[in-house]
Design a protein around this motif. Structure first.
Motif, short mmCIF file in Angstrom:
data_model
loop_
_atom_site.label_atom_id
_atom_site.label_comp_id
_atom_site.label_asym_id
_atom_site.label_seq_id
_atom_site.Cartn_x
_atom_site.Cartn_y
_atom_site.Cartn_z
N GLU A 115 0.82 -1.21 0.00
CA GLU A 115 0.00 0.00 0.00
C GLU A 115 0.86 1.26 0.00
N VAL A 116 1.99 1.21 0.69
CA VAL A 116 2.86 2.39 0.76
C VAL A 116 3.44 2.72 -0.62
N VAL A 117 3.95 1.70 -1.33
CA VAL A 117 4.61 1.95 -2.62
C VAL A 117 3.61 2.38 -3.70
N LYS A 118 2.34 2.05 -3.52
CA LYS A 118 1.33 2.47 -4.50
C LYS A 118 1.16 3.99 -4.51
N LYS A 119 1.51 4.64 -3.41
CA LYS A 119 1.31 6.09 -3.29
C LYS A 119 2.46 6.89 -3.91
N THR A 120 3.55 6.23 -4.25
CA THR A 120 4.70 6.95 -4.83
C THR A 120 4.51 7.11 -6.34
N LYS A 121 5.24 8.07 -6.91
CA LYS A 121 5.11 8.36 -8.34
C LYS A 121 5.79 7.30 -9.20
N THR A 122 6.91 6.79 -8.74
CA THR A 122 7.65 5.81 -9.52
C THR A 122 7.13 4.40 -9.26
N LYS A 123 7.33 3.52 -10.23
CA LYS A 123 6.90 2.12 -10.10
C LYS A 123 8.05 1.22 -9.65
N MET A 124 9.24 1.80 -9.50
CA MET A 124 10.40 0.98 -9.18
C MET A 124 10.29 0.35 -7.80
N ASP A 125 9.73 1.10 -6.82
CA ASP A 125 9.56 0.50 -5.50
C ASP A 125 8.49 -0.58 -5.50
N ASP A 126 7.46 -0.44 -6.36
CA ASP A 126 6.45 -1.50 -6.50
C ASP A 126 7.09 -2.79 -6.99
N ILE A 127 8.02 -2.63 -7.95
CA ILE A 127 8.71 -3.80 -8.52
C ILE A 127 9.55 -4.49 -7.45
#
Length: 302
Positions: free
Chosen positions: A26-38
């Protein structure tokens, strides 16, 4: 005691997986980049399985067994699985991160750089994994490293020219001296549009519609004029000669009027007419003006 150790590691693995799924996702979904999601997506399951396998490994070491079978086969197999999971995860994670990084910065990073970096990292991880596996199974690492060193030296001498071009190509891509679509002038006076920047050579289409292929090692040591840098505006310097007895102010007025009606003109306040010298047969002027696109230079001069 061994079962207790395993259960503790199993609880830790399940807890980490739960935290990843409920909090980090849920935290990484709020960031602009997708790199942390990956990163979160790629490491959550491998991390949990690695902890479980580590728990099994420590549990087996805690058992006072007399059979040499577990020491010789089961423990090395578990260690091999852990190494395989870690190396596979690192390779996939690197691939995905580099691809996403290139998508987020497509104008500044060449795709060939991403590909060669990805391949290099894969080879490096696989090599490190093989060295660790050899150590786990008790094989001789020194002989492998010596063989790799000898092969590297032989390949270095055999592929010297190719490697020079490849490293020069990487340097050109990283420096961003020019990119595909730019019009450049080489030290040898050829002018053309850059079609492709490869690892071994760069392809340029000249104004005579000829394909010029220049090795990157040659291009890297050559002075180059890039008409597209720092922007598309280009100053045109046009020599104009008139006969003696001409009204100088009238010459300047006529030239400035000719420039004003041109569609390609940019920065009109920078347009100037300068009397350079009194030549042997004429008054020599220079007309200086800027155009909005360097590709229209010859048309503007005409």
């Amino acid at each position: 005691y061994a079962i207790s150790i395993f259960l503790i590691y199993l609880v830790i693995a399940k807890t980490i997986l739960f935290i990843f799924k409920t909090y980090f996702t849920e935290v990484v979904k709020k960031t602009k980049t997708k790199m942390d999601d990956i990163i979160v997506e790629r490491i959550e399951y491998p991390l949990s399985w690695s902890i479980i396998l580590l728990g099994i490994l420590i549990s087996l070491n805690a058992i006072d067994y007399t059979q040499i079978y577990a020491q010789a086969y089961i423990i090395p197999i578990i260690k091999t699985l852990i190494v395989a999971i870690v190396i596979h995860t690192l390779i996939k994670l690197t691939d995905d991160l580099l691809e996403e990084w290139w998508k987020e910065t497509p104008t500044t990073v060449n795709e060939d750089i991403i590909q060669i970096t990805s391949n290099f990292i894969k080879i490096l991880f696989i090599f490190i994994g093989l060295v660790i596996l050899l150590a786990i199974w008790g094989l001789n690492i020194k002989s492998l490293l010596l063989s790799v060193g000898i092969i590297s030296v032989i390949l270095g001498f055999a592929l010297k020219g190719t490697l020079d071009n490849i490293f020069s190509g990487i340097s050109l891509m990283l420096e961003h001296s020019f990119r595909v679509g730019d019009v450049i002038k080489l030290e040898t006076n050829e002018v053309g549009e850059v079609l492709h920047i490869g690892l071994r050579s760069t392809k340029i289409k000249t104004y005579d519609n000829e394909l010029l292929v220049v090795p990157n090692s040659v291009l890297g040591n050559m002075r180059i004029i890039n008409y597209a840098k720092p922007d598309n505006n280009l100053r045109v310097v046009l020599p104009v000669n008139v006969v003696y007895g001409s009204d100088i102010e009238k010459v300047k007025k006529v030239l400035l009027s000719a420039v004003k009606v041109m569609k390609q003109i940019s920065m009109p306040n920078m347009t100037k007419v300068i009397l350079v010298k009194m030549g042997e047969y004429s008054l020599d002027f220079k007309l200086l003006f800027f155009i909005d696109d360097y590709k229209n230079k010859y048309l503007a001069e005409s």
